[in-house]
Design a protein around this motif. Structure first.
Motif, mmCIF file in Angstrom:
data_model
loop_
_atom_site.group_PDB
_atom_site.id
_atom_site.type_symbol
_atom_site.label_atom_id
_atom_site.label_comp_id
_atom_site.label_asym_id
_atom_site.label_seq_id
_atom_site.Cartn_x
_atom_site.Cartn_y
_atom_site.Cartn_z
ATOM 1 N N THR A 23 0.849 -1.191 0.000
ATOM 2 C CA THR A 23 0.000 0.000 0.000
ATOM 3 C C THR A 23 0.883 1.239 0.000
ATOM 4 O O THR A 23 1.767 1.371 0.856
ATOM 5 C CB THR A 23 -0.909 0.038 1.235
ATOM 6 O OG1 THR A 23 -1.704 -1.154 1.285
ATOM 7 C CG2 THR A 23 -1.830 1.254 1.179
ATOM 8 N N ILE A 24 0.628 2.127 -0.942
ATOM 9 C CA ILE A 24 1.363 3.385 -0.990
ATOM 10 C C ILE A 24 0.429 4.503 -0.552
ATOM 11 O O ILE A 24 -0.751 4.529 -0.912
ATOM 12 C CB ILE A 24 1.956 3.661 -2.392
ATOM 13 C CG1 ILE A 24 2.950 4.820 -2.333
ATOM 14 C CG2 ILE A 24 0.863 3.921 -3.430
ATOM 15 C CD1 ILE A 24 3.816 4.953 -3.585
ATOM 16 N N SER A 25 0.962 5.400 0.258
ATOM 17 C CA SER A 25 0.196 6.559 0.706
ATOM 18 C C SER A 25 1.121 7.761 0.697
ATOM 19 O O SER A 25 2.348 7.611 0.701
ATOM 20 C CB SER A 25 -0.378 6.319 2.100
ATOM 21 O OG SER A 25 0.659 6.068 3.033
ATOM 22 N N GLY A 26 0.523 8.954 0.703
ATOM 23 C CA GLY A 26 1.354 10.133 0.602
ATOM 24 C C GLY A 26 0.809 11.320 1.355
ATOM 25 O O GLY A 26 -0.381 11.368 1.703
ATOM 26 N N ASP A 27 1.692 12.242 1.604
ATOM 27 C CA ASP A 27 1.349 13.523 2.226
ATOM 28 C C ASP A 27 1.896 14.606 1.311
ATOM 29 O O ASP A 27 3.118 14.799 1.250
ATOM 30 C CB ASP A 27 1.950 13.616 3.634
ATOM 31 C CG ASP A 27 1.543 14.885 4.371
ATOM 32 O OD1 ASP A 27 1.447 15.958 3.729
ATOM 33 O OD2 ASP A 27 1.326 14.806 5.585
ATOM 34 N N ASN A 28 1.001 15.289 0.606
ATOM 35 C CA ASN A 28 1.449 16.280 -0.371
ATOM 36 C C ASN A 28 2.224 17.418 0.293
ATOM 37 O O ASN A 28 3.226 17.893 -0.250
ATOM 38 C CB ASN A 28 0.254 16.847 -1.138
ATOM 39 C CG ASN A 28 -0.394 15.819 -2.033
ATOM 40 O OD1 ASN A 28 0.142 14.744 -2.255
ATOM 41 N ND2 ASN A 28 -1.571 16.146 -2.534
ATOM 42 N N VAL A 77 6.073 9.990 0.622
ATOM 43 C CA VAL A 77 5.258 8.808 0.435
ATOM 44 C C VAL A 77 5.783 7.695 1.329
ATOM 45 O O VAL A 77 6.966 7.655 1.651
ATOM 46 C CB VAL A 77 5.230 8.303 -1.021
ATOM 47 C CG1 VAL A 77 4.492 9.282 -1.921
ATOM 48 C CG2 VAL A 77 6.616 8.000 -1.542
ATOM 49 N N TRP A 78 4.867 6.815 1.684
ATOM 50 C CA TRP A 78 5.197 5.638 2.464
ATOM 51 C C TRP A 78 4.728 4.406 1.691
ATOM 52 O O TRP A 78 3.636 4.416 1.104
ATOM 53 C CB TRP A 78 4.484 5.667 3.817
ATOM 54 C CG TRP A 78 4.895 6.809 4.677
ATOM 55 C CD1 TRP A 78 5.918 6.845 5.572
ATOM 56 C CD2 TRP A 78 4.288 8.109 4.725
ATOM 57 N NE1 TRP A 78 5.984 8.082 6.163
ATOM 58 C CE2 TRP A 78 4.998 8.880 5.669
ATOM 59 C CE3 TRP A 78 3.212 8.702 4.046
ATOM 60 C CZ2 TRP A 78 4.678 10.194 5.956
ATOM 61 C CZ3 TRP A 78 2.886 10.013 4.331
ATOM 62 C CH2 TRP A 78 3.617 10.749 5.286
ATOM 63 N N LEU A 79 5.549 3.386 1.699
ATOM 64 C CA LEU A 79 5.169 2.132 1.060
ATOM 65 C C LEU A 79 5.131 1.069 2.138
ATOM 66 O O LEU A 79 6.169 0.688 2.693
ATOM 67 C CB LEU A 79 6.176 1.740 -0.028
ATOM 68 C CG LEU A 79 5.859 0.457 -0.784
ATOM 69 C CD1 LEU A 79 4.592 0.632 -1.621
ATOM 70 C CD2 LEU A 79 7.023 0.039 -1.681
ATOM 71 N N GLU A 80 3.924 0.627 2.463
ATOM 72 C CA GLU A 80 3.741 -0.430 3.437
ATOM 73 C C GLU A 80 3.719 -1.748 2.688
ATOM 74 O O GLU A 80 2.864 -1.966 1.819
ATOM 75 C CB GLU A 80 2.434 -0.232 4.203
ATOM 76 C CG GLU A 80 2.201 -1.243 5.314
ATOM 77 C CD GLU A 80 3.151 -1.044 6.484
ATOM 78 O OE1 GLU A 80 3.495 0.110 6.794
ATOM 79 O OE2 GLU A 80 3.545 -2.063 7.078
ATOM 80 N N MET A 81 4.674 -2.615 3.003
ATOM 81 C CA MET A 81 4.797 -3.895 2.302
ATOM 82 C C MET A 81 4.465 -5.021 3.273
ATOM 83 O O MET A 81 5.177 -5.222 4.261
ATOM 84 C CB MET A 81 6.223 -4.065 1.759
ATOM 85 C CG MET A 81 6.660 -2.912 0.862
ATOM 86 S SD MET A 81 8.283 -3.160 0.117
ATOM 87 C CE MET A 81 9.336 -2.992 1.558
ATOM 88 N N ASP A 82 3.378 -5.706 3.014
ATOM 89 C CA ASP A 82 2.937 -6.814 3.859
ATOM 90 C C ASP A 82 3.079 -8.134 3.115
ATOM 91 O O ASP A 82 3.182 -8.157 1.895
ATOM 92 C CB ASP A 82 1.464 -6.603 4.268
ATOM 93 C CG ASP A 82 1.258 -5.350 5.089
ATOM 94 O OD1 ASP A 82 0.224 -4.676 4.912
ATOM 95 O OD2 ASP A 82 2.132 -5.041 5.918
ATOM 96 N N SER A 83 3.045 -9.211 3.879
ATOM 97 C CA SER A 83 3.143 -10.560 3.297
ATOM 98 C C SER A 83 4.288 -10.653 2.304
ATOM 99 O O SER A 83 4.128 -11.132 1.177
ATOM 100 C CB SER A 83 1.813 -10.926 2.611
ATOM 101 O OG SER A 83 0.733 -10.855 3.509
ATOM 102 N N LEU A 84 5.441 -10.196 2.731
ATOM 103 C CA LEU A 84 6.594 -10.167 1.837
ATOM 104 C C LEU A 84 7.010 -11.572 1.421
ATOM 105 O O LEU A 84 6.889 -12.537 2.196
ATOM 106 C CB LEU A 84 7.755 -9.440 2.499
ATOM 107 C CG LEU A 84 7.635 -7.904 2.488
ATOM 108 C CD1 LEU A 84 8.538 -7.281 3.537
ATOM 109 C CD2 LEU A 84 7.971 -7.369 1.102
ATOM 110 N N LYS A 85 7.486 -11.656 0.192
ATOM 111 C CA LYS A 85 7.921 -12.920 -0.384
ATOM 112 C C LYS A 85 9.398 -12.822 -0.780
ATOM 113 O O LYS A 85 9.884 -11.705 -1.043
ATOM 114 C CB LYS A 85 7.100 -13.240 -1.631
ATOM 115 C CG LYS A 85 5.601 -13.275 -1.415
ATOM 116 C CD LYS A 85 4.880 -13.474 -2.741
ATOM 117 C CE LYS A 85 3.360 -13.493 -2.556
ATOM 118 N NZ LYS A 85 2.653 -13.681 -3.852
#
Length: 119
Positions: free
Chosen positions: A68-73, A78-86
């Motif tokens: 999930t990527i989210s941002g603050d203009n 931006v933040w990239l939340e990486m779950d269930s990494l492989k």
């Protein structure tokens, strides 16, 4: 001049989570998009996720539902939340930005941060 400051990365086990962040610093530019690409050894650089300052997001099929990527203009972050990494997520992750100076748009890249997922 635009600089991209990245943080996060490191070593995790498969199934765990990790968060990356990227901030565009400097002045005299307008930020259009900010996001992440990745490059694994022997492979081409590929898009991971993009955040547009208009609020839209775009993901690679391989990470949809897990990242999930989210941002603050205002913070140009931006933040990239990486779950269930492989293990196949292992790569150098590079922050990228499209900025506009005057009427000229250009792309800027960060130094990259290593993400390693062990099985």
């Amino acid at each position: 001049q635009v600089q991209l400051v990245e943080s996060g990365g490191g070593l995790v086990q498969a199934g765990q989570s990790m968060r990356l962040s990227c901030t565009a610093s400097g002045g005299g530019f307008r930020l259009n998009t900010l996001g992440w690409f990745r490059q694994a050894p022997g492979k081409q650089r590929e898009l991971v996720a993009l955040y547009s300052t208009s609020g839209t997001t775009n993901y690679a099929d391989s990470v949809k539902g897990r990242f999930t990527i989210s941002g603050d203009n205002a913070k140009k972050t931006v933040w990239l939340e990486m779950d269930s990494l492989k293990p196949e997520d292992t790569a150098v992750y590079l922050c990228a930005a499209e900025v506009v100076v005057g009427s000229v748009a250009s792309n800027t890249w960060g130094q990259g941060t290593q993400v390693t997922v062990s099985s």
